[in-house]
Scaffold this motif. Structure first.
Motif, PDB file in Angstrom:
ATOM      1  N   SER A 126       3.648   3.893  -8.962  1.00 36.93           N
ATOM      2  CA  SER A 126       3.850   2.813  -7.991  1.00 36.93           C
ATOM      3  C   SER A 126       3.638   1.455  -8.649  1.00 36.93           C
ATOM      4  CB  SER A 126       2.880   2.974  -6.818  1.00 36.93           C
ATOM      5  OG  SER A 126       3.040   4.215  -6.185  1.00 36.93           O
ATOM      6  N   ILE A 127       2.628   1.375  -9.498  1.00 35.15           N
ATOM      7  CA  ILE A 127       2.361   0.127 -10.213  1.00 35.15           C
ATOM      8  C   ILE A 127       3.565  -0.261 -11.056  1.00 35.15           C
ATOM      9  CG2 ILE A 127       0.919  -0.920 -12.013  1.00 35.15           C
ATOM     10  CD1 ILE A 127      -1.394   0.857 -10.946  1.00 35.15           C
ATOM     11  N   ASN A 128       4.157   0.731 -11.733  1.00 33.57           N
ATOM     12  CA  ASN A 128       5.334   0.475 -12.546  1.00 33.57           C
ATOM     13  C   ASN A 128       6.467  -0.093 -11.701  1.00 33.57           C
ATOM     14  OD1 ASN A 128       8.143   1.397 -13.429  1.00 33.57           O
ATOM     15  ND2 ASN A 128       7.017   1.804 -15.305  1.00 33.57           N
TER      16      ASN A 128
ATOM     17  N   ASP B 101       7.490   6.015   2.575  1.00 42.38           N
ATOM     18  CA  ASP B 101       8.588   6.677   1.879  1.00 42.38           C
ATOM     19  C   ASP B 101       8.728   6.077   0.487  1.00 42.38           C
ATOM     20  OD1 ASP B 101      10.885   7.875   0.976  1.00 42.38           O
ATOM     21  OD2 ASP B 101      12.168   7.175   2.613  1.00 42.38           O
ATOM     22  N   ALA B 102       8.496   6.891  -0.547  1.00 38.92           N
ATOM     23  CA  ALA B 102       8.548   6.387  -1.923  1.00 38.92           C
ATOM     24  C   ALA B 102       9.908   5.782  -2.262  1.00 38.92           C
ATOM     25  CB  ALA B 102       8.227   7.519  -2.897  1.00 38.92           C
ATOM     26  N   LYS B 103      10.980   6.258  -1.611  1.00 45.22           N
ATOM     27  CA  LYS B 103      12.316   5.744  -1.882  1.00 45.22           C
ATOM     28  C   LYS B 103      12.473   4.292  -1.439  1.00 45.22           C
ATOM     29  CE  LYS B 103      14.506  10.298  -1.517  1.00 45.22           C
ATOM     30  NZ  LYS B 103      15.481  11.129  -0.769  1.00 45.22           N
TER      31      LYS B 103
ATOM     32  N   VAL C  55       0.849  -1.186   0.000  1.00 45.48           N
ATOM     33  CA  VAL C  55       0.000   0.000   0.000  1.00 45.48           C
ATOM     34  C   VAL C  55       0.891   1.246   0.000  1.00 45.48           C
ATOM     35  CG1 VAL C  55      -1.778   1.303   1.225  1.00 45.48           C
ATOM     36  CG2 VAL C  55      -1.836  -1.200   1.241  1.00 45.48           C
ATOM     37  N   ASN C  56       0.795   2.030  -1.067  1.00 45.89           N
ATOM     38  CA  ASN C  56       1.508   3.308  -1.107  1.00 45.89           C
ATOM     39  C   ASN C  56       0.681   4.328  -0.324  1.00 45.89           C
ATOM     40  OD1 ASN C  56       2.740   5.748  -1.650  1.00 45.89           O
ATOM     41  ND2 ASN C  56       3.104   5.305  -3.805  1.00 45.89           N
ATOM     42  N   ALA C  57       1.188   4.725   0.827  1.00 45.31           N
ATOM     43  CA  ALA C  57       0.439   5.612   1.712  1.00 45.31           C
ATOM     44  C   ALA C  57       0.175   6.977   1.089  1.00 45.31           C
ATOM     45  CB  ALA C  57       1.188   5.789   3.029  1.00 45.31           C
ATOM     46  N   ARG C  58       1.003   7.377   0.102  1.00 47.89           N
ATOM     47  CA  ARG C  58       0.904   8.721  -0.468  1.00 47.89           C
ATOM     48  C   ARG C  58       0.024   8.785  -1.712  1.00 47.89           C
ATOM     49  NH1 ARG C  58       6.726  11.297  -0.990  1.00 47.89           N
ATOM     50  NH2 ARG C  58       5.397  13.113  -1.388  1.00 47.89           N
TER      51      ARG C  58
ATOM     52  N   ALA D 122      12.774  -1.502  -2.803  1.00 51.49           N
ATOM     53  CA  ALA D 122      13.277  -2.575  -1.942  1.00 51.49           C
ATOM     54  C   ALA D 122      12.138  -3.417  -1.379  1.00 51.49           C
ATOM     55  CB  ALA D 122      14.117  -1.977  -0.805  1.00 51.49           C
ATOM     56  N   ILE D 123      11.047  -2.758  -0.992  1.00 51.80           N
ATOM     57  CA  ILE D 123       9.898  -3.489  -0.448  1.00 51.80           C
ATOM     58  C   ILE D 123       9.253  -4.351  -1.536  1.00 51.80           C
ATOM     59  CG2 ILE D 123       7.570  -3.198   0.488  1.00 51.80           C
ATOM     60  CD1 ILE D 123       8.645  -0.810   2.068  1.00 51.80           C
ATOM     61  N   ALA D 124       9.209  -3.833  -2.763  1.00 49.86           N
ATOM     62  CA  ALA D 124       8.648  -4.615  -3.870  1.00 49.86           C
ATOM     63  C   ALA D 124       9.455  -5.883  -4.096  1.00 49.86           C
ATOM     64  CB  ALA D 124       8.618  -3.763  -5.136  1.00 49.86           C
TER      65      ALA D 124
END
Length: 328
Positions: free
Chosen positions: A79-81, A49-51, A15-18, A55-57
């Motif tokens: 984010s999907i990319n 944090d988008a950065k 989940v991208n919080a932003r 790594a999480i992916a």
């Protein structure tokens, strides 16, 4: 009719919080509510944090490979990319819960923009292969571009941070950006065995039919069947650029004399005169610096997307593959 995924399948959800208008807590609560109701197994990874997303992916894909689960991203096209880059070639099934501004990827594949509806649709989905575009070692699902278009995206992000995320803010940002002066690109294109030199304001390479159809690019130049759509813009003045913006909104962009469009299976772009070996390229709304020359092509294998049953046709973005039930 598509069969349901088997109950034991685990969803590894990032989940991208932003992304989107909902806060992270509300997104997670919605996802948990539906999956708990349906007795589904899942793990939630919230990214603030988008950065840290890349790594999480990668970590999430490794987890999904070990238990045969599905990698899911709740976020916008950028984010999907990023997550799709980690999924491609892993053998994992991929699912999307669109949470961005335009959501071209999700909308193209019939995935609802409402989060609750998207989660429920995911539970009724089938695996469908989706064509992936590539430039050098990076993928794109919607589009890749250089020149004026990346500048439009950079300025749009600045305005979004100041005024919020909406399509109206995106339009206003485009108007302001177009009013400024821009440098033209002098490039050499090697395309399917032919070479030509070009002076252009932007090069846009599309891999999303919905986006291109909306602005009026004709079927002959549409992506699919191993082809990418290429759109170039000859240098024009500010007022002509505003006219092109209106044409795009009206879906008649290709009728403009300054716009050229064609389909390509393999294309290399390199600057004719450059002080740097690196080029600024926008991929699905995110900016990257890639080393020239830039080679555009379709990835050798598709992305295995969970596509809602009511949107399933057996053909995804022009790729002729049969539907595959996720139980297999």
């Amino acid at each position: 009719m598509a069969s349901h995924p088997r109950q034991a399948l685990r969803f590894h959800i990032i989940v991208n919080a932003r992304s989107g208008r909902m806060d992270a807590q509300s997104k997670c609560a919605t996802i948990r509510k539906i999956l708990d109701e349906c007795g589904r197994d899942y793990i939630l990874h919230v990214v603030h944090d988008a950065k840290a997303l890349r790594a999480i992916a990668k970590k999430t894909v490794d987890e999904a490979r070990r238990d045969g689960g599905v990698v899911v991203i709740a976020g916008g096209d950028g984010s999907i990319n990023m997550v799709a880059q980690a999924v491609l070639g892993s053998g994992c099934t991929f699912a999307v819960l669109p949470q961005g501004t335009f959501n071209y990827f999700g909308r193209t594949h019939g995935i609802p923009e409402d989060l609750e509806q998207a989660v429920r649709a995911m539970l009724m989905a089938s695996v469908c292969p989706v064509q992936v575009g590539m430039v050098n070692n990076r993928i794109f699902l919607v589009n890749a571009s250089l020149g004026l278009y990346p500048k439009l995206l950079e300025d749009r992000e600045v305005y979004k941070r100041q005024l919020g995320r909406s399509r109206l803010v995106a339009l206003w940002s485009a108007i302001v950006t177009i009013w400024r002066q821009h440098r033209n690109l002098r490039i050499r294109i090697d395309q399917d065995g032919e070479t030509r030199d070009l002076l252009t304001q932007t090069v846009f390479v599309g891999n999303n039919r919905l986006q291109l159809e909306q602005v009026g690019i004709p079927p002959a130049a549409q992506p699919g069947d191993g082809r990418l759509a290429v759109v170039t813009l000859r240098p024009v003045g500010k007022f002509s650029l505003f006219g092109l913006l209106l044409r795009g909104a009206a879906g008649t962009l290709d009728a403009a004399d300054s716009v050229d469009s064609f389909a390509a299976t393999d294309m290399t772009i390199k600057p004719r005169f450059a002080l740097s070996a690196w080029s600024k390229v926008a991929l699905d709304g995110e900016i990257f610096w890639l080393r020239s020359p830039l080679r555009f092509k379709v990835a050798s294998e598709p992305l295995l997307l969970l596509k809602p049953a009511n949107a399933a046709t057996g053909v995804a973005d022009g790729l002729h593959y049969g539907h595959e039930n996720i139980d297999k």
